[in-house]
Design an enzyme around this catalytic site. Structure first.
Site, PDB file in Angstrom:
ATOM      1  CD  GLU A 138      39.028  41.736  40.676  1.00  0.00           C
ATOM      2  OE1 GLU A 138      38.780  42.744  40.005  1.00  0.00           O
ATOM      3  OE2 GLU A 138      39.235  41.779  41.908  1.00  0.00           O
ATOM      4  CE  LYS A 178      43.136  50.906  41.894  1.00  0.00           C
ATOM      5  NZ  LYS A 178      43.577  49.614  41.427  1.00  0.00           N
ATOM      6  CE1 TYR A 203      45.635  49.390  45.047  1.00  0.00           C
ATOM      7  CE2 TYR A 203      46.577  50.424  43.102  1.00  0.00           C
ATOM      8  CZ  TYR A 203      46.016  49.325  43.726  1.00  0.00           C
ATOM      9  OH  TYR A 203      45.821  48.166  43.005  1.00  0.00           O
ATOM     10  CG  HIS A 255      46.211  44.401  64.931  1.00  0.00           C
ATOM     11  ND1 HIS A 255      47.449  44.288  65.513  1.00  0.00           N
ATOM     12  CD2 HIS A 255      46.142  43.411  64.007  1.00  0.00           C
ATOM     13  CE1 HIS A 255      48.104  43.272  64.979  1.00  0.00           C
ATOM     14  NE2 HIS A 255      47.330  42.727  64.050  1.00  0.00           N
ATOM     15  NE  ARG A 264      52.689  45.550  63.574  1.00  0.00           N
ATOM     16  CZ  ARG A 264      52.000  44.536  64.085  1.00  0.00           C
ATOM     17  NH1 ARG A 264      51.857  44.424  65.382  1.00  0.00           N
ATOM     18  NH2 ARG A 264      51.457  43.643  63.284  1.00  0.00           N
ATOM     19  NE  ARG A 299      38.630  52.427  41.442  1.00  0.00           N
ATOM     20  CZ  ARG A 299      39.140  51.773  40.399  1.00  0.00           C
ATOM     21  NH1 ARG A 299      38.419  50.851  39.787  1.00  0.00           N
ATOM     22  NH2 ARG A 299      40.355  52.045  39.955  1.00  0.00           N
ATOM     23  CG  LEU A 308      38.716  47.704  41.728  1.00  0.00           C
ATOM     24  CD1 LEU A 308      38.596  48.256  43.151  1.00  0.00           C
ATOM     25  CD2 LEU A 308      40.065  48.072  41.144  1.00  0.00           C
TER      26      LEU A 308
HETATM   27  N1  PMP Z   1      40.698  44.474  39.306  1.00  0.00           N
HETATM   28  C1  PMP Z   1      41.857  44.568  39.972  1.00  0.00           C
HETATM   29  C2  PMP Z   1      42.156  43.582  41.046  1.00  0.00           C
HETATM   30  C3  PMP Z   1      42.783  45.578  39.642  1.00  0.00           C
HETATM   31  O1  PMP Z   1      43.937  45.691  40.333  1.00  0.00           O
HETATM   32  C4  PMP Z   1      42.487  46.466  38.580  1.00  0.00           C
HETATM   33  C5  PMP Z   1      43.477  47.524  38.187  1.00  0.00           C
HETATM   34  N2  PMP Z   1      43.486  48.573  39.071  1.00  0.00           N
HETATM   35  C6  PMP Z   1      41.261  46.336  37.921  1.00  0.00           C
HETATM   36  C7  PMP Z   1      40.393  45.323  38.305  1.00  0.00           C
HETATM   37  C8  PMP Z   1      40.883  47.274  36.806  1.00  0.00           C
HETATM   38  O2  PMP Z   1      40.492  48.523  37.330  1.00  0.00           O
HETATM   39  P1  PMP Z   1      40.693  49.859  36.488  1.00  0.00           P
HETATM   40  O3  PMP Z   1      40.043  49.639  35.168  1.00  0.00           O
HETATM   41  O4  PMP Z   1      39.985  50.891  37.299  1.00  0.00           O
HETATM   42  O5  PMP Z   1      42.152  50.088  36.371  1.00  0.00           O
END
Ligand code: PMP
Length: 279
Positions: free
Chosen positions: A175, A143, A30, A99, A97, A49, A199
């Site tokens: 993060e 993501k 997403y 895997h 379903r 991305r 991310l």
């Molecule tokens: N890390 C994670 C785990 C996130 O969910 C997000 C938000 N999407 C970010 C970092 C920040 O990413 P962005 O600046 O692209 O929203």
């Protein structure tokens, strides 16, 4: 409200099959793109991305970055969005379903809009955060729709009266549950390298560009919990939180417990980018 589902603009009471792999396995990816005064912000970066995340799990989307941008623009117009976000979700598709990846499956592509204002008060005052163990998987660079670790840690923060959980894996700050984390020490911005443990945030990239333009040292190196707690300033970033100061962690003040000068400078330069985006 009008949503986009698999090639059509339809009413938001449209449904997805119980056989959708996103529902059954979280088998999808997403994006969230910000809209300021009706204009998409850093949309190309978000869709590049998205395409990368899809490729990492072998989902082939029929849409290009430009197709996604065109769909977003249509939705913004149809739903009359001024400030808000567009949510984009691509799952592997519908299949009984099992895997392993099914053969000849068509991805389900969903886009919808939300209305939301910028979090001005929090950006001025700063937020409280907690620390939490990062027990997520090892491909945080994708993501993915699988957000159980993230939501469990976010809930811990909310239960503790805080807004974000700063995650720590083997002593290293990775993060936030839904944001990237930065510390400022002696004028330098330090953040975790963009590898599989985080991310690579689009807002993080904008911040790096601002730091470079302002000649603020920007180091992508790992740092530990002690460095987090000894930092002069801490802030987090995301598409919806922008540059968000953190003034308290685990009940202790960060620095003087006030929004610091480097964070303020980044916020004002970020504002300028939003204004330029309008032009
Ligand atoms: N890390 C994670 C785990 C996130 O969910 C997000 C938000 N999407 C970010 C970092 C920040 O990413 P962005 O600046 O692209 O929203």
């Amino acid at each position: 409200m009008v949503i986009f589902l698999n090639g059509s603009y339809v009413s938001n009471d449209a449904t997805i099959s119980y056989n959708d792999r996103g529902i059954q396995f979280g088998d999808g990816i997403y994006e969230v793109v910000r809209v300021y005064h009706g204009e998409l912000f850093t949309a190309t970066e978000h869709f590049e991305r998205l395409v990368r995340s899809a490729a990492e799990i072998a989902i082939e989307t029929e849409y290009t970055t430009q197709d996604y941008i065109d769909i977003c623009k249509q939705l913004i117009a149809k739903n009359n969005i001024d400030n808000g976000t567009v949510y984009i979700q691509v799952t592997r598709g519908d299949a009984p379903r099992n895997h392993a990846y099914p053969i000849d499956v068509k991805p389900n592509v969903l886009l919808y809009t939300n209305t939301s204002e910028r979090p001005m008060q929090d950006m001025q005052q700063g937020i409280k955060a907690i620390t939490a163990e990062d027990f997520r998987w090892l491909r945080c660079d994708i993501k993915s729709l699988n957000l159980l670790g993230n939501i469990m840690n976010k809930q811990k923060a909310v239960t503790a009266g805080a807004k974000e959980a700063i995650q720590i894996r083997n002593g290293i700050v990775t993060e936030g549950a839904s944001s990237n984390v930065f510390i400022v020490k002696e004028g330098k911005i330090i953040t975790h390298p963009a590898n599989n443990f985080i991310l690579n945030g689009i807002t993080r990239r904008v911040i790096k560009e601002i730091a470079d333009a302002e000649s603020i040292p920007f180091e992508e190196v790992t740092f530990d919990e002690k460095a987090l707690k000894d930092a002069d300033e801490v802030f987090i970033s995301s598409t919806s939180l922008e540059v968000m100061p953190v003034v308290e962690i685990d009940g202790e003040n960060v620095g003087q417990g006030q929004v610091g000068p480097v964070t303020k400078l980044l916020q004002s330069k970020f504002d300028e980018q939003i204004i330029t985006n309008q032009a």
